[in-house]
Design an enzyme around this catalytic site. Sequence first.
Site, PDB file in Angstrom:
ATOM      1  N   ARG A  35      19.710  16.206  13.617  1.00  0.00           N
ATOM      2  CA  ARG A  35      18.736  15.323  14.250  1.00  0.00           C
ATOM      3  C   ARG A  35      18.351  14.177  13.308  1.00  0.00           C
ATOM      4  NH1 ARG A  35      14.337  18.943  15.971  1.00  0.00           N
ATOM      5  NH2 ARG A  35      15.907  20.193  17.033  1.00  0.00           N
ATOM      6  N   ARG A  39      13.106  10.939  16.543  1.00  0.00           N
ATOM      7  CA  ARG A  39      11.803  10.307  16.738  1.00  0.00           C
ATOM      8  C   ARG A  39      11.039  10.034  15.453  1.00  0.00           C
ATOM      9  NH1 ARG A  39       9.160  14.374  20.836  1.00  0.00           N
ATOM     10  NH2 ARG A  39      10.634  15.778  19.790  1.00  0.00           N
ATOM     11  N   ARG A  48      13.894   3.800  22.068  1.00  0.00           N
ATOM     12  CA  ARG A  48      13.392   4.662  23.134  1.00  0.00           C
ATOM     13  C   ARG A  48      12.280   3.996  23.941  1.00  0.00           C
ATOM     14  NH1 ARG A  48      13.503  10.026  23.604  1.00  0.00           N
ATOM     15  NH2 ARG A  48      12.408   9.495  25.527  1.00  0.00           N
ATOM     16  N   ASP A  84      23.455  14.869  23.691  1.00  0.00           N
ATOM     17  CA  ASP A  84      22.651  16.070  23.896  1.00  0.00           C
ATOM     18  C   ASP A  84      23.569  17.198  24.331  1.00  0.00           C
ATOM     19  OD1 ASP A  84      19.627  17.010  24.207  1.00  0.00           O
ATOM     20  OD2 ASP A  84      20.767  17.908  25.848  1.00  0.00           O
ATOM     21  N   TYR A 161      20.118  28.009  28.740  1.00  0.00           N
ATOM     22  CA  TYR A 161      19.475  26.878  29.418  1.00  0.00           C
ATOM     23  C   TYR A 161      19.761  26.923  30.917  1.00  0.00           C
ATOM     24  CZ  TYR A 161      17.705  23.974  25.564  1.00  0.00           C
ATOM     25  OH  TYR A 161      16.984  23.466  24.510  1.00  0.00           O
TER      26      TYR A 161
END
Length: 354
Positions: A35, A39, A48, A84, A161
């Site tokens: 990652r 963010r 974003r 992703d 998931y």
Amino acid sequence: MTAEITKIADALHNSPFMRACRREDVPFTPVWLMRQAGRYMPEYRAVRASMDFLELCKTPSMAAEVTVTAAERLGVDAAIIFADILLIIEPMGLALEFSKGEGPVIHNPVRTAADVERLREVEEIAALQFVFDAIRETRRALRPNLPLIGFAGAPFTLASYIVEGGASKNYVHTKSLMYNDSGAWHAMMSLISRALIKYLNAQIDEGAQAVQLFDSWVGSLSPDDYRQYVLPHTRSVIAGTKPGVPVLHFGTGTASLLELMREAGGDVIGVDWRVRLDEAWKRVGHDVAVMGNLDPVALFANQDHLRAQARSILQQADGRPGHIFNLGHGILPETPVENVIALVDMVHEMSQES
């Protein structure tokens, strides 16, 4: 042109990251961070602000931009394509949405054998062309000697998931299907695995030098359950990837599963911070490379403590060929950027001291 292509290929092949994957001597311990485009980085937040997450994943030029920006700013030894793990489930007929503040939501989860039967076989992988375009654009923009990692979710994490419909703490739906209808479970895992082989190999064809399987949720399983319900499928994916391309096999909460992960395969076994690196490496065997294993929260500590933590991990690796420095999981959103940059510099500096 041919000579230039050969020169670039040689530079990538002999880069510290690729050499470490092959357990060859390196001038310093290579480092990249899961990652690393995220963010915590102002440049990523600026992108974003103009588009949502799924739109960013599906816009090759922007996915390439955030991938390259992060790698260049941090000074890491490998880039990882911005994407992703759940993108692969849409061609299977699943309705995916990223809800603000809630993460991924699957609106038609799989709970029964009948639900498994409605999953679509991914016959060809063209629906994910935007990922392959992003890889090509990224490869063109990166330094010629900086490897690019492609990736996918491992079969169990994707299956979880798909069954849970989103995040879970106890995986009740997943384990219920696994225990109550093992035939449906294995059919779903086989379908996922076949799709993953095509997906990973397509990423390699488009310019990825290595690929990583993220099994972020597999630590929820006992060793016996892993062996029965997961290992054959993960092994089939790893065995199905193109020969000669390193496979990084990563999971979290896997201190009880390391030997089984090694059995499933991979050139590099990811180790999280819940087990010492030297103990983990001994358990999986020194004939395989390892990756890890700083606690991501250590990046919130002062830099003296951060240096001490990084030095401890390097000392545990003991200069043995085949160590790739990484976190035990991804960088957290509030992480100070200056500490991430400092960590990369520390690893490079301290691993050259001896």
